[in-house]
Every structure is written in C-alpha cells, then in structure tokens.
Design a protein around this motif. Structure first.
Motif, PDB file in Angstrom:
ATOM      1  N   PHE A   1       0.670  -1.205   0.055  1.00 17.07           N
ATOM      2  CA  PHE A   1       0.298   0.193   0.006  1.00 17.07           C
ATOM      3  C   PHE A   1       0.612   0.934  -0.270  1.00 17.07           C
ATOM      4  O   PHE A   1       0.578   3.020  -0.722  1.00 17.07           O
ATOM      5  CB  PHE A   1      -0.681   0.072   1.298  1.00 17.07           C
ATOM      6  CG  PHE A   1      -1.732   1.283   1.479  1.00 17.07           C
ATOM      7  CD1 PHE A   1      -2.944   1.277   0.601  1.00 17.07           C
ATOM      8  CD2 PHE A   1      -1.603   2.177   2.045  1.00 17.07           C
ATOM      9  CE1 PHE A   1      -4.290   2.477   0.592  1.00 17.07           C
ATOM     10  CE2 PHE A   1      -2.384   3.036   2.403  1.00 17.07           C
ATOM     11  CZ  PHE A   1      -3.788   3.117   1.894  1.00 17.07           C
ATOM     12  N   GLY A   2       1.930   0.885   0.694  1.00 20.23           N
ATOM     13  CA  GLY A   2       2.682   2.333   0.855  1.00 20.23           C
ATOM     14  C   GLY A   2       4.003   2.502   0.220  1.00 20.23           C
ATOM     15  O   GLY A   2       4.963   2.926   0.333  1.00 20.23           O
ATOM     16  N   VAL A   3       4.107   1.636  -1.600  1.00 18.17           N
ATOM     17  CA  VAL A   3       5.414   1.273  -1.984  1.00 18.17           C
ATOM     18  C   VAL A   3       5.380   2.550  -2.670  1.00 18.17           C
ATOM     19  O   VAL A   3       6.669   3.100  -2.630  1.00 18.17           O
ATOM     20  CB  VAL A   3       5.106   0.345  -2.379  1.00 18.17           C
ATOM     21  CG1 VAL A   3       5.940   0.254  -3.917  1.00 18.17           C
ATOM     22  CG2 VAL A   3       4.987  -1.477  -2.269  1.00 18.17           C
ATOM     23  N   VAL A   4       4.548   3.074  -3.245  1.00 16.60           N
ATOM     24  CA  VAL A   4       4.168   4.397  -4.043  1.00 16.60           C
ATOM     25  C   VAL A   4       2.893   5.503  -3.172  1.00 16.60           C
ATOM     26  O   VAL A   4       2.761   5.356  -2.597  1.00 16.60           O
ATOM     27  CB  VAL A   4       3.807   4.205  -5.521  1.00 16.60           C
ATOM     28  CG1 VAL A   4       4.991   3.453  -6.370  1.00 16.60           C
ATOM     29  CG2 VAL A   4       2.791   3.956  -5.506  1.00 16.60           C
ATOM     30  N   GLY A   5       3.396   6.607  -3.697  1.00 17.63           N
ATOM     31  CA  GLY A   5       3.247   8.034  -3.073  1.00 17.63           C
ATOM     32  C   GLY A   5       3.316   8.117  -1.602  1.00 17.63           C
ATOM     33  O   GLY A   5       4.030   7.414  -0.966  1.00 17.63           O
ATOM     34  N   SER A   6       2.644   9.383  -0.835  1.00 19.47           N
ATOM     35  CA  SER A   6       2.742   9.798   0.616  1.00 19.47           C
ATOM     36  C   SER A   6       1.909  10.802   0.857  1.00 19.47           C
ATOM     37  O   SER A   6       0.599  11.083   0.094  1.00 19.47           O
ATOM     38  CB  SER A   6       4.326  10.467   0.943  1.00 19.47           C
ATOM     39  OG  SER A   6       3.970  11.502  -0.125  1.00 19.47           O
ATOM     40  N   VAL A   7       1.608  10.791   2.380  1.00 20.66           N
ATOM     41  CA  VAL A   7       0.789  11.542   2.865  1.00 20.66           C
ATOM     42  C   VAL A   7       1.952  13.325   3.371  1.00 20.66           C
ATOM     43  O   VAL A   7       3.269  12.601   4.408  1.00 20.66           O
ATOM     44  CB  VAL A   7       0.551  10.904   3.980  1.00 20.66           C
ATOM     45  CG1 VAL A   7      -0.550  11.882   5.131  1.00 20.66           C
ATOM     46  CG2 VAL A   7      -0.892  10.087   3.859  1.00 20.66           C
ATOM     47  N   VAL A   8       1.255  13.896   3.118  1.00 21.93           N
ATOM     48  CA  VAL A   8       2.610  15.321   3.034  1.00 21.93           C
ATOM     49  C   VAL A   8       1.557  16.338   4.368  1.00 21.93           C
ATOM     50  O   VAL A   8       0.590  16.891   3.612  1.00 21.93           O
ATOM     51  CB  VAL A   8       2.284  16.017   2.139  1.00 21.93           C
ATOM     52  CG1 VAL A   8       3.224  17.244   2.285  1.00 21.93           C
ATOM     53  CG2 VAL A   8       3.389  15.687   0.788  1.00 21.93           C
ATOM     54  N   LEU A   9       2.228  16.137   5.523  1.00 25.46           N
ATOM     55  CA  LEU A   9       0.938  17.129   6.307  1.00 25.46           C
ATOM     56  C   LEU A   9       2.371  18.333   6.552  1.00 25.46           C
ATOM     57  O   LEU A   9       3.351  18.453   6.709  1.00 25.46           O
ATOM     58  CB  LEU A   9       1.464  16.087   7.197  1.00 25.46           C
ATOM     59  CG  LEU A   9       0.881  14.875   7.670  1.00 25.46           C
ATOM     60  CD1 LEU A   9       1.591  14.230   8.774  1.00 25.46           C
ATOM     61  CD2 LEU A   9      -0.534  15.167   7.275  1.00 25.46           C
ATOM     62  N   GLY A  10       1.480  19.409   6.702  1.00 23.85           N
ATOM     63  CA  GLY A  10       1.563  20.917   7.968  1.00 23.85           C
ATOM     64  C   GLY A  10       1.777  21.087   8.604  1.00 23.85           C
ATOM     65  O   GLY A  10       0.469  19.923   9.805  1.00 23.85           O
ATOM     66  N   ALA A  11       2.680  21.316   9.294  1.00 24.97           N
ATOM     67  CA  ALA A  11       2.818  21.829  10.638  1.00 24.97           C
ATOM     68  C   ALA A  11       3.122  22.993  11.412  1.00 24.97           C
ATOM     69  O   ALA A  11       3.998  24.019  11.212  1.00 24.97           O
ATOM     70  CB  ALA A  11       3.219  20.714  11.299  1.00 24.97           C
ATOM     71  N   ARG A  12       2.406  23.587  13.005  1.00 23.09           N
ATOM     72  CA  ARG A  12       3.049  24.671  13.366  1.00 23.09           C
ATOM     73  C   ARG A  12       4.636  24.046  14.356  1.00 23.09           C
ATOM     74  O   ARG A  12       5.408  25.081  13.853  1.00 23.09           O
ATOM     75  CB  ARG A  12       2.487  25.395  14.638  1.00 23.09           C
ATOM     76  CG  ARG A  12       0.823  25.354  14.374  1.00 23.09           C
ATOM     77  CD  ARG A  12       0.151  25.987  15.889  1.00 23.09           C
ATOM     78  NE  ARG A  12       0.142  25.257  16.025  1.00 23.09           N
ATOM     79  CZ  ARG A  12      -0.875  24.690  16.569  1.00 23.09           C
ATOM     80  NH1 ARG A  12      -2.192  24.441  15.351  1.00 23.09           N
ATOM     81  NH2 ARG A  12      -1.571  23.436  17.612  1.00 23.09           N
ATOM     82  N   GLU A  13       5.079  23.227  14.388  1.00 23.27           N
ATOM     83  CA  GLU A  13       6.540  22.148  14.912  1.00 23.27           C
ATOM     84  C   GLU A  13       5.756  20.862  14.794  1.00 23.27           C
ATOM     85  O   GLU A  13       5.017  20.214  14.386  1.00 23.27           O
ATOM     86  CB  GLU A  13       5.958  22.760  16.313  1.00 23.27           C
ATOM     87  CG  GLU A  13       8.507  23.187  16.729  1.00 23.27           C
ATOM     88  CD  GLU A  13       7.909  23.249  18.174  1.00 23.27           C
ATOM     89  OE1 GLU A  13       9.124  24.544  18.821  1.00 23.27           O
ATOM     90  OE2 GLU A  13       7.117  22.662  19.154  1.00 23.27           O
TER      91      GLU A  13
ATOM     92  N   VAL B   1       5.823  24.138  -0.540  1.00 22.71           N
ATOM     93  CA  VAL B   1       5.011  23.260  -1.097  1.00 22.71           C
ATOM     94  C   VAL B   1       3.819  22.658  -1.495  1.00 22.71           C
ATOM     95  O   VAL B   1       3.466  22.801  -2.068  1.00 22.71           O
ATOM     96  CB  VAL B   1       5.156  21.992   0.523  1.00 22.71           C
ATOM     97  CG1 VAL B   1       4.516  20.544  -0.652  1.00 22.71           C
ATOM     98  CG2 VAL B   1       6.581  21.599   0.291  1.00 22.71           C
ATOM     99  N   ARG B   2       2.127  23.252  -0.755  1.00 26.87           N
ATOM    100  CA  ARG B   2       1.380  23.276  -0.825  1.00 26.87           C
ATOM    101  C   ARG B   2       1.013  23.647  -2.330  1.00 26.87           C
ATOM    102  O   ARG B   2       0.320  23.771  -3.070  1.00 26.87           O
ATOM    103  CB  ARG B   2       0.424  24.371   0.264  1.00 26.87           C
ATOM    104  CG  ARG B   2      -1.321  24.406  -0.604  1.00 26.87           C
ATOM    105  CD  ARG B   2      -1.873  25.117   0.234  1.00 26.87           C
ATOM    106  NE  ARG B   2      -2.153  24.804   1.906  1.00 26.87           N
ATOM    107  CZ  ARG B   2      -1.438  25.102   2.488  1.00 26.87           C
ATOM    108  NH1 ARG B   2      -0.823  26.822   2.704  1.00 26.87           N
ATOM    109  NH2 ARG B   2      -1.578  25.054   4.118  1.00 26.87           N
TER     110      ARG B   2
END
Length: 396
Positions: free
Chosen positions: A80-92, A154-155
């Motif tokens: 399932f995670g071989v390709v693709g990703s989850v991109v998260l922004g964060a304050r810290e 990035v966005r």
C-alpha cells in the motif's frame, strides 16, 4: 518562528508531555530532507485515529482510483505504501531518535493535510469495514512533514503538480507485453527500430529504419490472420487504437499481437497497407465528385478488402520451398493490380448502394466513415460479385 527540533535521547521524557494534543508518530526511519522538511516512514495504523484538516477535496469515496487503492490495501497491505505519500503541514515538529537504525518518535503540533486526503480516507474506510489491525501495521506509509515557510511552497507545488502530470495511456503499457517486446528485439536484430513508446523519435521507415506501433497496429488490424472488420475500423484512428491497446487480454488485441506475431509479418503488413493506401490515393486524386471520394475517405477499408484476397494465414511465416508464398514478388509485381481491381469494385458497389451519387459532407463524414456503412458496403461488394482482376488473383 516555527521550527523543526531534533532532540537527543536524554531529553525524551521532558520533550513529550502527557498533555500534548498533537500527533505522535512512531517512525521506523526519520530523515531530514531539507529546510523545514522531514520524511518519516510509519505504520498506517498510526494515521487512522485522527480528525484531519486541510486538503483541497474531501474523500471521493467510490472513485475509480480509490476503489483500486482500497483493493490494494485489502489484498496486499504491504504494498500500500510502496508509492505515494501523505504530506502534512505543521506548526512545529519535534523528532526524538530511538537509536534503532534511524528510527524515532515524531511529535507533530497542529497537523494539516497538504496532500494525501484520498489515501487517508481509504485507510479510515478500511478500518470502519473491519480491516485487521495487523494488516494496517504491515502497511508502511511515507509521511512528509513540512513547517514554516516551506508549507506554502509545498502546497503551491502540489497544486501545480496536477497540471504538470502526464497521465498514462494504454500505449504506455505496450512495452509490458512479452509479444511486443519479442517483436521489438527481432526488429532490432535486423537493424530496424520498432517505436512503441510515446515520446520516441519517429523517423520514416526506409530512412532511419523505423517502424511505429501506430502504423503496425492499423495494418495488422486489417491483415493479421483472423482480423475482423470492426477491429480494422477501430484501428484506423488514434482513439480506436488506444481502446484496442487498453484491452490487452481481449480478443481484438490478441488478434493483432499474439504469440504467433513476428517482425517479418509486421513488416509485410505495413508494406502492404502502405502500397494499398498509395494506390487508392492516386486513384482518388483530383476526382472531386461522384463515388470516387470513397478512395480518399476510407483507405483503411481498401486495405481490409484487399486483405481478404491475400494468403494472410502465411503472413507471419518465413515461407521457403515449393508452395511457399513469395511475399516480395506479391508486393512488387501483383499488389498494385490487385488493389486497383478491389478499389474499383468497392466504388462500383458504393454506386449500387447510393445510385444518386450523393457526395455531400454529411455522407462523407457521418456515414462513409462509419462501421455500419463499411459492413453494408462489404456485403454489397461481395453480393455484386465485383472482384479484382482474375489474372492478378490467380498469380498470388
């Protein structure tokens, strides 16, 4: 100012207070990939118990892409995670190394999704439908963490990526077909490049010795053993060829490219199709009225009709000895006369079907090029008994 902190192990206990309300990820491997950017590989089970914010779209449910991704998660969670990703922004973001091959604990304050809403939605739905926890644990997903000024960069780039992506087509999958690869190698051994991939430079055959898959498909759809009229009709245009290539397990595709397909047969089919097209093109040149426009409008039908009078069962065979088809002699000495006879026969059958001599735009484009008319014309051609020159046929 928002920043990414990388804390040493001795500060772990004081760096993650029990009252922390952000996202805490146990990562198998964490690495810094740029200013304000990190990558972490985490089990998918850690991404399903969070109320995510962000993303341009909500979860699209039963979209074709999500259905396929869901099937992958259920059948092969480890992929399932071989390709693709989850991109998260964060304050810290705080990273506490565990000392196990680059692993660590990642504390994310104020997470929002920049990319990966559909992947997260697939995970959430799978859990709701009873996917086992051990399956989620076996699925390792890459999570990119972004803070500070990198969030807007990035966005913006993620938004632009949708416009920049070159979507895959059925033609792109042809190089995965063992029969096509075999033909490519055969051509290469003879000093001919069989241009299958999109984006390859395509030079005319005879100059740079290049054969294109588009031309080969159109010719074989008419001349391969077992070819059918509807396949020949479809393969005359780019959209039809794409549909043909898309169904690589289907009967139509298997007629064109199969275990019996050989480079020599592909070459013969293309040379015959070019010859027929050239002959009917010359016959139709300058004739603007009556029924002669048929030759200009549907040369593919002429290729098909000529093919019905050729020994196509021998197309892919290296014939030698008594009784073998001498394709070189056939193409050089007989094919033009045969084509003239067939083309005249088609025109005469057309004249029987449309004795008024209609030749308006509606007829030429909406009817003459349609499969229904091709079928009707071929039936009339056969019923009228209008065939090519008998001497030419007897000599084949």
């Amino acid at each position: 100012m928002t920043e990414v902190l990388f804390l040493p192990p001795q500060l772990v206990s004081s760096s993650v207070p029990s009252s922390f309300e952000g996202l805490v990820l146990r990562s198998e491997r964490v690495e810094r990939i740029g200013d304000h950017r990190w990558s972490a590989w985490v089990g998918a089970d850690q991404l399903v118990e969070w109320e995510w914010e962000g993303g341009r779209r909500g979860y699209l449910g039963e979209s074709a892409a999500n259905v396929e991704l869901t099937e992958l998660l259920w059948q092969r969670p480890w992929d399932f995670g071989v390709v693709g990703s989850v991109v998260l922004g964060a304050r810290e973001v705080r990273v506490v190394p565990t000392g196990l091959r680059g692993g660590g604990m990642v504390q994310v304050s104020g997470p929002e999704v920049l990319d990966g809403v559909q992947r997260l939605g697939v995970l959430a739905r799978a859990v709701a439908e009873g996917l086992a926890a051990e399956s989620l644990e076996r699925s390792v997903v890459r999570v990119e963490l972004v803070t500070g000024p990198a969030v807007d960069v990035v966005r913006g780039e993620l938004d632009a990526e949708d416009r920049r992506r070159n979507p895959a087509t059925a033609q792109d999958e042809l190089v995965r077909d063992a029969n096509v690869l075999r033909v490519m190698r055969q051509f290469r051994a003879d000093g001919v490049r069989f241009a299958v991939r999109r984006g390859e430079v395509r030079e005319p055959y005879g100059a740079e010795r290049c054969m294109t898959v588009e031309e080969a498909t159109s010719a074989l759809a008419c001349l391969a053993p077992g070819a059918r009229l509807e396949v020949a009709h479809a393969a005359d245009g780019a959209a039809g060829r794409e549909r043909l290539w898309a169904d690589r397990g289907g009967e139509a595709y298997r007629t064109v490219f199969n275990e019996s397909t050989e480079a020599v047969g592909v070459l013969r089919a293309v040379e015959i199709a070019r010859c027929v097209r050239g002959v009917v093109g010359r016959m139709g040149r300058g004739k603007r009225y009556g029924h002669a426009h048929l030759w200009r409008d549907v040369p593919q039908l002429a290729v098909w009709a000529v093919g019905r009078q050729l020994p196509l069962v021998e197309l892919h065979r290296e014939g030698r000895g008594v009784g073998a088809v001498d394709w070189d002699v056939l193409v050089r000495d007989r094919l033009e006369a045969l084509t003239v006879g067939v083309a005249e026969g088609l025109r005469e059958a057309y004249e029987v079907l449309r004795p008024t001599g209609e030749s308006g735009k509606r007829l030429r484009h909406a009817e003459v090029r349609g499969l229904g008319f091709w079928t009707e014309l071929m039936e009339a051609y056969e019923e009228c008994g209008v065939y090519a020159d008998a001497a030419a046929l007897d000599s084949l």
